[in-house]
Design a protein around this motif. Structure first.
Motif, short mmCIF file in Angstrom:
data_model
loop_
_atom_site.label_atom_id
_atom_site.label_comp_id
_atom_site.label_asym_id
_atom_site.label_seq_id
_atom_site.Cartn_x
_atom_site.Cartn_y
_atom_site.Cartn_z
N GLY A 4 0.84 -1.12 0.24
CA GLY A 4 -0.05 0.14 0.00
C GLY A 4 0.79 1.20 0.19
N ASP A 5 2.02 1.14 0.50
CA ASP A 5 3.03 2.23 0.55
C ASP A 5 3.45 2.60 -0.73
OD1 ASP A 5 2.61 2.50 3.48
OD2 ASP A 5 4.38 0.99 3.55
N VAL A 6 3.74 1.64 -1.63
CA VAL A 6 4.37 1.81 -2.76
C VAL A 6 3.36 1.76 -4.30
CG1 VAL A 6 6.60 1.12 -2.05
CG2 VAL A 6 5.06 -0.37 -3.18
N ALA A 7 2.41 1.38 -3.77
CA ALA A 7 1.13 1.12 -4.91
C ALA A 7 1.22 2.77 -5.79
CB ALA A 7 0.20 0.57 -4.47
N ILE A 8 0.90 2.91 -6.83
CA ILE A 8 0.53 3.78 -7.50
C ILE A 8 -0.72 3.68 -8.29
CG2 ILE A 8 2.89 4.15 -8.24
CD1 ILE A 8 2.42 3.21 -10.94
N GLN A 9 -1.70 4.84 -8.45
CA GLN A 9 -2.57 4.83 -9.28
C GLN A 9 -2.34 4.57 -10.60
OE1 GLN A 9 -5.97 4.89 -8.01
NE2 GLN A 9 -4.56 4.84 -6.07
N MET A 10 -3.08 3.62 -11.14
CA MET A 10 -2.78 3.29 -12.73
C MET A 10 -4.10 3.13 -13.72
SD MET A 10 -1.06 -0.27 -14.01
CE MET A 10 0.44 0.25 -13.63
N SER A 11 -3.99 3.58 -14.82
CA SER A 11 -5.21 3.35 -15.57
C SER A 11 -5.43 2.15 -15.81
CB SER A 11 -5.10 4.18 -16.65
OG SER A 11 -4.71 5.32 -16.77
N ALA A 12 -6.85 1.69 -15.66
CA ALA A 12 -7.23 0.17 -15.93
C ALA A 12 -8.40 0.28 -17.05
CB ALA A 12 -7.80 -0.30 -14.64
N VAL A 13 -8.58 -0.96 -17.46
CA VAL A 13 -9.60 -0.88 -18.52
C VAL A 13 -10.48 -1.96 -18.27
CG1 VAL A 13 -8.08 -0.06 -20.26
CG2 VAL A 13 -8.08 -2.35 -19.82
N GLY A 14 -11.81 -2.09 -19.01
CA GLY A 14 -12.75 -3.16 -18.63
C GLY A 14 -12.41 -3.96 -20.00
N GLU A 15 -13.09 -5.12 -20.06
CA GLU A 15 -13.14 -5.94 -21.37
C GLU A 15 -13.75 -5.35 -22.37
OE1 GLU A 15 -12.96 -10.65 -20.42
OE2 GLU A 15 -14.40 -9.57 -19.15
N ASP A 16 -14.83 -4.55 -22.23
CA ASP A 16 -15.71 -3.76 -23.32
C ASP A 16 -14.81 -2.55 -23.80
OD1 ASP A 16 -16.09 -2.48 -21.02
OD2 ASP A 16 -18.21 -2.29 -21.39
N THR A 17 -13.74 -2.08 -23.14
CA THR A 17 -13.05 -0.88 -23.69
C THR A 17 -12.40 -1.14 -25.08
OG1 THR A 17 -12.17 -0.67 -21.38
CG2 THR A 17 -10.96 0.44 -23.11
N PRO A 18 -12.76 -0.12 -25.95
CA PRO A 18 -12.19 -0.32 -27.20
C PRO A 18 -10.69 -0.54 -27.31
CG PRO A 18 -13.61 1.44 -27.26
CD PRO A 18 -13.37 1.24 -25.54
N ALA A 19 -10.02 -1.26 -28.19
CA ALA A 19 -8.82 -1.60 -28.23
C ALA A 19 -7.80 -0.41 -28.43
CB ALA A 19 -8.34 -2.82 -29.22
N ARG A 20 -8.36 0.45 -29.31
CA ARG A 20 -7.50 1.51 -29.62
C ARG A 20 -7.38 2.41 -28.39
NH1 ARG A 20 -7.37 2.86 -35.16
NH2 ARG A 20 -8.90 1.86 -36.48
N GLU A 21 -8.38 2.57 -27.42
CA GLU A 21 -8.13 3.33 -26.38
C GLU A 21 -7.15 2.92 -25.58
OE1 GLU A 21 -11.08 4.58 -22.50
OE2 GLU A 21 -12.08 4.38 -24.52
N ALA A 22 -7.36 1.32 -25.43
CA ALA A 22 -6.25 0.77 -24.43
C ALA A 22 -4.79 0.94 -25.12
CB ALA A 22 -6.41 -0.58 -24.51
N ALA A 23 -4.75 1.08 -26.41
CA ALA A 23 -3.42 1.16 -26.96
C ALA A 23 -2.88 2.67 -26.71
CB ALA A 23 -3.49 0.92 -28.52
N ARG A 24 -3.81 3.52 -26.73
CA ARG A 24 -3.50 5.02 -26.61
C ARG A 24 -3.03 4.97 -25.11
NH1 ARG A 24 -8.22 5.92 -29.53
NH2 ARG A 24 -7.54 6.70 -31.56
N VAL A 25 -3.85 4.49 -24.02
CA VAL A 25 -3.38 4.44 -22.57
C VAL A 25 -2.03 3.95 -22.38
CG1 VAL A 25 -4.07 3.70 -20.36
CG2 VAL A 25 -5.80 4.75 -21.97
N LEU A 26 -1.65 2.87 -23.05
CA LEU A 26 -0.26 2.00 -22.77
C LEU A 26 0.66 3.07 -23.35
CD1 LEU A 26 -1.02 -1.43 -24.23
CD2 LEU A 26 0.03 -1.06 -21.94
N ALA A 27 0.39 3.68 -24.57
CA ALA A 27 1.59 4.47 -24.81
C ALA A 27 1.74 5.83 -24.12
CB ALA A 27 1.22 4.94 -26.50
N ALA A 28 0.55 6.39 -23.85
CA ALA A 28 0.63 7.58 -22.92
C ALA A 28 1.38 7.73 -21.57
CB ALA A 28 -0.83 8.22 -22.89
#
Length: 148
Positions: A4-28
């Motif tokens: 809990g001391d080292v965890a960061i907030q990270m964007s997560a996705v759902g299974e229904d998230t468009p793949a393009r959006e997931a790719a953008r989040v990965l890159a950003a």
């Protein structure tokens, strides 16, 4: 020190998230993968960046990387068009591993053991209801353990 001391907030996705959006989040966010959550915010698995590439690249480039040379740079820009209207669920492998998760009070050595055993560079930190509260990346874990 605990997870809990080292965890960061990270964007997560759902299974229904468009793949393009997931790719953008990965890159950003310069991430090795994204945590995929169910509708309740519980971690299911990880979508590795390599899975996105597999779906985007033409199969002939994957079968013989030398053939990728025949695609000029202007055409390479449209490679991600190959993802089309697919979703994150479409990018996940059939036999997907369960995403490793630890509680906020897990020690860093416990986190390292879970990460090493699962061979996944991300560990979700979850509350008592298994809802994700943060994540620990391999880079972040090594930085803390090595004091860098």
């Amino acid at each position: 020190m605990h997870a809990g001391d080292v965890a960061i907030q990270m964007s997560a996705v759902g299974e229904d998230t468009p793949a393009r959006e997931a790719a953008r989040v990965l890159a950003a966010q310069d991430l090795p993968g994204l945590i995929v959550l169910d509708r309740r915010g519980r971690p299911l698995t990880v979508l590795a960046g390599t899975q996105v590439l597999r779906m985007a690249l033409p199969s002939y480039c994957q079968d013989d990387p030398a053939l990728a040379r025949v695609i000029d740079e202007a055409a390479a820009d449209v490679i991600f068009e190959g993802i089309g209207d697919r979703t994150v669920a479409d990018l996940l492998p059939r036999n997907r591993p369960e995403l490793p998760a630890v509680s906020a009070d897990a020690t860093l050595l416990e986190v390292a053991a879970v990460m090493a055993r699962s061979n996944v560079p991300l560990v979700a930190v979850v509350d008592k209801n298994r809802v994700m509260t943060g994540a620990i990346t391999l880079d972040g874990l090594l930085d803390r353990m090595l004091g860098t």
